[in-house]
Design a protein around this motif. Structure first.
Motif, PDB file in Angstrom:
ATOM      1  N   ARG A   1      -2.476  31.226  21.140  1.00  0.00           N
ATOM      2  CA  ARG A   1      -2.230  29.822  21.473  1.00  0.00           C
ATOM      3  C   ARG A   1      -0.894  29.399  20.876  1.00  0.00           C
ATOM      4  N   SER A   2       0.168  29.958  21.417  1.00  0.00           N
ATOM      5  CA  SER A   2       1.501  29.701  20.887  1.00  0.00           C
ATOM      6  C   SER A   2       2.530  30.050  21.960  1.00  0.00           C
ATOM      7  N   SER A   3       3.808  30.110  21.557  1.00  0.00           N
ATOM      8  CA  SER A   3       4.902  30.310  22.510  1.00  0.00           C
ATOM      9  C   SER A   3       5.228  31.781  22.727  1.00  0.00           C
ATOM     10  N   TYR A   4       5.547  32.110  23.986  1.00  0.00           N
ATOM     11  CA  TYR A   4       5.933  33.452  24.394  1.00  0.00           C
ATOM     12  C   TYR A   4       7.336  33.412  25.001  1.00  0.00           C
ATOM     13  N   TRP A   5       8.113  34.454  24.691  1.00  0.00           N
ATOM     14  CA  TRP A   5       9.466  34.550  25.217  1.00  0.00           C
ATOM     15  C   TRP A   5       9.478  34.673  26.740  1.00  0.00           C
ATOM     16  N   THR A   6      10.515  34.100  27.346  1.00  0.00           N
ATOM     17  CA  THR A   6      10.857  34.389  28.737  1.00  0.00           C
ATOM     18  C   THR A   6      12.323  34.811  28.760  1.00  0.00           C
ATOM     19  N   SER A   7      12.787  35.261  29.900  1.00  0.00           N
ATOM     20  CA  SER A   7      14.191  35.670  30.025  1.00  0.00           C
ATOM     21  C   SER A   7      15.066  34.554  30.565  1.00  0.00           C
ATOM     22  N   THR A   8      14.506  33.381  30.758  1.00  0.00           N
ATOM     23  CA  THR A   8      15.245  32.275  31.364  1.00  0.00           C
ATOM     24  C   THR A   8      16.173  31.603  30.359  1.00  0.00           C
ATOM     25  N   HIS A   9      17.461  31.573  30.668  1.00  0.00           N
ATOM     26  CA  HIS A   9      18.460  30.954  29.799  1.00  0.00           C
ATOM     27  C   HIS A   9      18.335  29.432  29.833  1.00  0.00           C
ATOM     28  N   ASP A  10      18.632  28.823  28.688  1.00  0.00           N
ATOM     29  CA  ASP A  10      18.771  27.371  28.633  1.00  0.00           C
ATOM     30  C   ASP A  10      20.258  27.073  28.701  1.00  0.00           C
ATOM     31  N   THR A  11      20.732  26.664  29.859  1.00  0.00           N
ATOM     32  CA  THR A  11      22.162  26.471  30.071  1.00  0.00           C
ATOM     33  C   THR A  11      22.712  25.232  29.359  1.00  0.00           C
ATOM     34  N   GLU A  12      21.829  24.397  28.832  1.00  0.00           N
ATOM     35  CA  GLU A  12      22.269  23.189  28.129  1.00  0.00           C
ATOM     36  C   GLU A  12      22.376  23.408  26.626  1.00  0.00           C
ATOM     37  N   LYS A  13      22.053  24.599  26.171  1.00  0.00           N
ATOM     38  CA  LYS A  13      22.110  24.920  24.747  1.00  0.00           C
ATOM     39  C   LYS A  13      23.134  26.025  24.515  1.00  0.00           C
ATOM     40  N   PRO A  14      23.454  26.311  23.240  1.00  0.00           N
ATOM     41  CA  PRO A  14      24.404  27.388  22.956  1.00  0.00           C
ATOM     42  C   PRO A  14      23.955  28.720  23.556  1.00  0.00           C
ATOM     43  N   ALA A  15      24.907  29.595  23.760  1.00  0.00           N
ATOM     44  CA  ALA A  15      24.618  30.900  24.351  1.00  0.00           C
ATOM     45  C   ALA A  15      23.525  31.621  23.578  1.00  0.00           C
ATOM     46  N   GLY A  16      22.636  32.257  24.290  1.00  0.00           N
ATOM     47  CA  GLY A  16      21.563  33.005  23.652  1.00  0.00           C
ATOM     48  C   GLY A  16      20.228  32.282  23.649  1.00  0.00           C
ATOM     49  N   HIS A  17      20.255  30.970  23.833  1.00  0.00           N
ATOM     50  CA  HIS A  17      19.000  30.215  23.860  1.00  0.00           C
ATOM     51  C   HIS A  17      18.227  30.522  25.148  1.00  0.00           C
ATOM     52  N   ARG A  18      16.937  30.753  24.975  1.00  0.00           N
ATOM     53  CA  ARG A  18      16.062  31.007  26.121  1.00  0.00           C
ATOM     54  C   ARG A  18      14.770  30.225  25.959  1.00  0.00           C
ATOM     55  N   PHE A  19      14.100  30.054  27.085  1.00  0.00           N
ATOM     56  CA  PHE A  19      12.877  29.258  27.061  1.00  0.00           C
ATOM     57  C   PHE A  19      11.669  30.094  26.645  1.00  0.00           C
ATOM     58  N   GLY A  20      10.790  29.426  25.920  1.00  0.00           N
ATOM     59  CA  GLY A  20       9.488  29.983  25.607  1.00  0.00           C
ATOM     60  C   GLY A  20       8.428  29.084  26.202  1.00  0.00           C
ATOM     61  N   LEU A  21       7.271  29.663  26.508  1.00  0.00           N
ATOM     62  CA  LEU A  21       6.163  28.900  27.076  1.00  0.00           C
ATOM     63  C   LEU A  21       4.978  28.955  26.127  1.00  0.00           C
ATOM     64  N   ASP A  22       4.470  27.779  25.745  1.00  0.00           N
ATOM     65  CA  ASP A  22       3.332  27.675  24.835  1.00  0.00           C
ATOM     66  C   ASP A  22       2.043  27.681  25.655  1.00  0.00           C
ATOM     67  N   PHE A  23       1.198  28.664  25.437  1.00  0.00           N
ATOM     68  CA  PHE A  23      -0.027  28.778  26.223  1.00  0.00           C
ATOM     69  C   PHE A  23      -1.141  27.849  25.755  1.00  0.00           C
ATOM     70  N   LYS A  24      -0.890  27.083  24.722  1.00  0.00           N
ATOM     71  CA  LYS A  24      -1.866  26.074  24.312  1.00  0.00           C
ATOM     72  C   LYS A  24      -1.518  24.712  24.902  1.00  0.00           C
ATOM     73  N   THR A  25      -0.248  24.336  24.827  1.00  0.00           N
ATOM     74  CA  THR A  25       0.174  22.999  25.255  1.00  0.00           C
ATOM     75  C   THR A  25       0.920  23.001  26.584  1.00  0.00           C
ATOM     76  N   MET A  26       1.310  24.185  27.059  1.00  0.00           N
ATOM     77  CA  MET A  26       2.142  24.338  28.254  1.00  0.00           C
ATOM     78  C   MET A  26       3.534  23.748  28.058  1.00  0.00           C
ATOM     79  N   GLU A  27       3.952  23.581  26.809  1.00  0.00           N
ATOM     80  CA  GLU A  27       5.296  23.091  26.515  1.00  0.00           C
ATOM     81  C   GLU A  27       6.320  24.179  26.816  1.00  0.00           C
ATOM     82  N   LYS A  28       7.376  23.803  27.537  1.00  0.00           N
ATOM     83  CA  LYS A  28       8.491  24.700  27.831  1.00  0.00           C
ATOM     84  C   LYS A  28       9.620  24.314  26.892  1.00  0.00           C
ATOM     85  N   ARG A  29       9.906  25.163  25.936  1.00  0.00           N
ATOM     86  CA  ARG A  29      10.843  24.820  24.874  1.00  0.00           C
ATOM     87  C   ARG A  29      11.931  25.866  24.738  1.00  0.00           C
TER      88      ARG A  29
END
Length: 206
Positions: free
Chosen positions: A168-196
């Motif tokens: 019940r926590s966040s898992y890595w994805t390969s999707t880049h966050d283009t609004e953040k510094p290079a290297g930032h990627r989104f994680g998905l929390d399987f408890k809250t469904m938060e995309k962070r």
């Protein structure tokens, strides 16, 4: 008196049998006590570690393929091994060989030496896990396809008939966050469904 006692005993026995039948039917029809109906997940195929098919209502299994998307997903291990469900990893791009992998700084994978996504992916590919050698991290959209919103609290929001060891926590994805510094990627929390969005040194599940 004996005939009346016998009649009473027979009636009590019949009532007991009826109660047992009613209870059994109630348990059998209960969603919480039945395996998930095969028809609900008829588009899924379980696989063992060598890639052999496993019946949807049988086990053990190492992976599960979503036939509707063609994507195959790892079923994490509940025991402490190289695919332990409670180990976390920092982010790193996949190199051409394990020799080029640098040690992660924030993951937790006792005994492996490299706690980053790159090393984990290379290991799975070299071992031909579930018969495949093209393992990678999913995109955010791909990871969302295994979310099951029908799972009750406290989750995680994924079917335990396929992925019983999901955290019940966040898992890595390969999707880049283009609004953040290079290297930032989104994680998905399987408890809250938060995309962070997370920096590469963050320790997430995979």
């Amino acid at each position: 008196m004996k005939r009346r006692d016998n009649a009473t005993s027979s009636a009590l026995l019949l009532l007991t049998l009826l109660l047992i039948i009613v209870y059994t039917l109630d348990r059998w029809l209960s969603f919480d006590t039945l395996p998930v109906p095969v028809t609900k997940y008829e588009n899924w195929q379980k696989l063992d570690a060598q890639g052999q098919r496993v019946a949807i209502d049988k086990g053990p299994w190492k992976c599960a393929t979503d036939l509707s998307t063609g994507l195959t997903w790892e079923n994490k291990s509940p025991t402490e091994n190289e695919y332990f469900t409670k180990w976390t990893y920092t982010w790193q791009e996949r190199p051409s060989s394990l020799a080029n992998v640098q040690t992660g700084t924030g993951g937790s994978c006792s005994g492996l030496g490299h706690c980053d996504t790159s090393h984990l992916i290379q290991r799975a590919n070299l071992q031909n896990m579930c018969g495949y050698s093209d393992w990678r991290l999913p995109t955010l959209d791909e990871l969302m396809t295994i979310v099951d919103h029908s799972v009750p609290e406290p989750g995680p929001l994924v079917c335990d008939c396929l992925f019983p060891h999901t955290q019940r926590s966040s898992y890595w994805t390969s999707t880049h966050d283009t609004e953040k510094p290079a290297g930032h990627r989104f994680g998905l929390d399987f408890k809250t469904m938060e995309k962070r969005s997370f920096p590469p040194h963050a320790a997430l599940f995979v």
